[in-house]
Design an enzyme around this catalytic site. Structure first.
Site: not given
Length: 398
Positions: A132, A136, A161, A255, A258, A354, A378
């Protein structure tokens, strides 16, 4: 039929697999994705079908019951799945990272126990680093695992998460195992392999999944917290068997993850381009299709170029990793560029539609809400720029 995202030098097996997945996306995912997303419904039937197709074991060695395919094959499959619905590729991504972690860093016993079950989809994987109060800054983890006199560990703290948090049954969790030894914050981080019952509430003694986090997009797949309160686990559930290696294990997983996120961005951008160019040829203004108006034509040209450029970067990053080389620079570049381009291409398709692009029930409206997740998943765009910049300084050091 369009020609974007074609890849050279593929084997017959790779081409057949991609054709099969593409057909599955067109017939089984695209027709139901918007409806399932609107209901925030987990795509059980789709997930079970992908297990039958072998997608859950796509990179797991054949000796463990997988298909033994490369990261490139996996990335191309992910592009196809994300073209149908990004949430499907999210289910696969977290599972894939756990399988990769076990295959690359697990003990022989852990590989023998988990990889066959992961390949079959009997176990579904999720991994957890964030908390929380941090994102990163992985080294700032505060969830702890304390070893008792009996050799077992007790986990306490909150994780955040967690993609697939409720529906998964095997979670790779990064926690702190205080050692009192010098060497920086990274030294005391350890990855545990936690088995649990799929679902919500108390899924194991001392382990609670409170419920799904409500999100603006990326629905269907569950994103959750993971709460430890006196949860005990045996020492043989430490990934690799020894504490203190978790940070480097998880960075390896991120890695390859990603590359996956970059592939998801390519798939979604490709779908947005398809929707935009189809609509531009059907919609008429001032006596001709809007695709023939220069402003729209230029927009379509930029969209197609961005999709193709991002795809080529994904292919390069995957092939470098498959060759056994370090690919953190290429993976970071691919993730950064593909996510940014995806956001731009989706917005361009939205503009082409639109007012209809703003209406619920139109596929582009769903994509418009889903694309921002790729900018932060990530590692945010700013984190990617930091990684890229530092690696470039290493490569070009005077």
């Amino acid at each position: 039929m369009g020609r974007l995202c074609e890849t050279a030098d593929l084997t017959d097996v790779q081409r057949a697999m991609l054709a099969s997945v593409r057909d599955f996306v067109n017939t089984q995912i695209l027709p139901v994705a918007t409806e399932l997303e609107a209901r925030d419904e987990y795509p059980t039937a789709i997930v079970e079908a992908l297990k039958e197709m072998g997608v859950f074991g796509i990179t797991i060695d054949e000796e463990y019951g997988g298909l033994g395919e490369s990261l490139l094959t996996y990335a191309l499959v992910v592009e196809e799945l994300a073209r149908g619905w990004m949430s499907i590729s999210g289910v696969i991504n977290t599972h894939f990272i756990v399988a990769h972690l076990v295959a690359q860093h697990g003990t022989p016993e852990q590989r023998a126990e988990y990889l066959p079950r992961l390949a079959r989809g009997e176990l579904t994987g999720a991994f957890s680093m964030s908390e929380p109060a941090l994102g990163s800054d992985v080294a700032a983890i505060t969830t702890t695992a304390t070893r008792g006199d009996d050799g077992r560990y007790t986990l306490d703290g909150a994780k955040m998460w967690l993609t697939n948090g409720g529906s998964s049954s095997l979670v790779a969790v990064l926690v702190r195992t205080p050692s009192g030894q010098p060497g920086g914050r990274h030294r005391d981080l350890t990855t545990f392999l936690v088995e649990k019952t799929p679902g919500f509430g108390e899924v194991a003694p001392g382990l609670t999944i409170p419920g799904k986090i409500d999100k603006m997009g990326y629905k269907g797949i569950d994103t959750t917290e993971l709460l430890f309160d006196g949860f005990t686990i045996d020492a043989d559930r430490i990934l690799g068997g020894e504490p203190g290696r978790g940070f480097y294990q998880m960075m390896d997983g991120v890695e390859v993850g990603r590359v996956n996120v970059a592939a998801r961005a390519v798939g979604m951008a490709n779908r947005a381009f398809e929707l935009g160019i189809d609509y531009a040829q059907d919609r008429e203004t001032f006596g001709k299709p809007i695709a023939e108006h220069q402003a729209v034509l230029f927009r379509l040209a930029e969209m197609g170029t961005k999709v193709e450029a991002a795809h080529q970067m994904v292919v390069r990053a995957a092939r470098i990793k498959d060759s056994g080389q370090r690919n953190d620079l290429e993976a970071g570049m691919a993730k950064y560029l593909a996510a940014e381009y995806c956001h731009e291409v989706v917005e361009d398709a939205f503009r082409i539609h639109g007012g209809y692009g703003f209406a619920k029930g139109f596929e582009i409206e769903r994509l418009y809400r889903e694309a921002p997740m790729l900018l932060i998943g990530e590692g945010t765009a700013d984190i990617q720029r930091m990684i890229i910049g530092r690696r470039l300084l290493e490569d070009y050091a005077k």
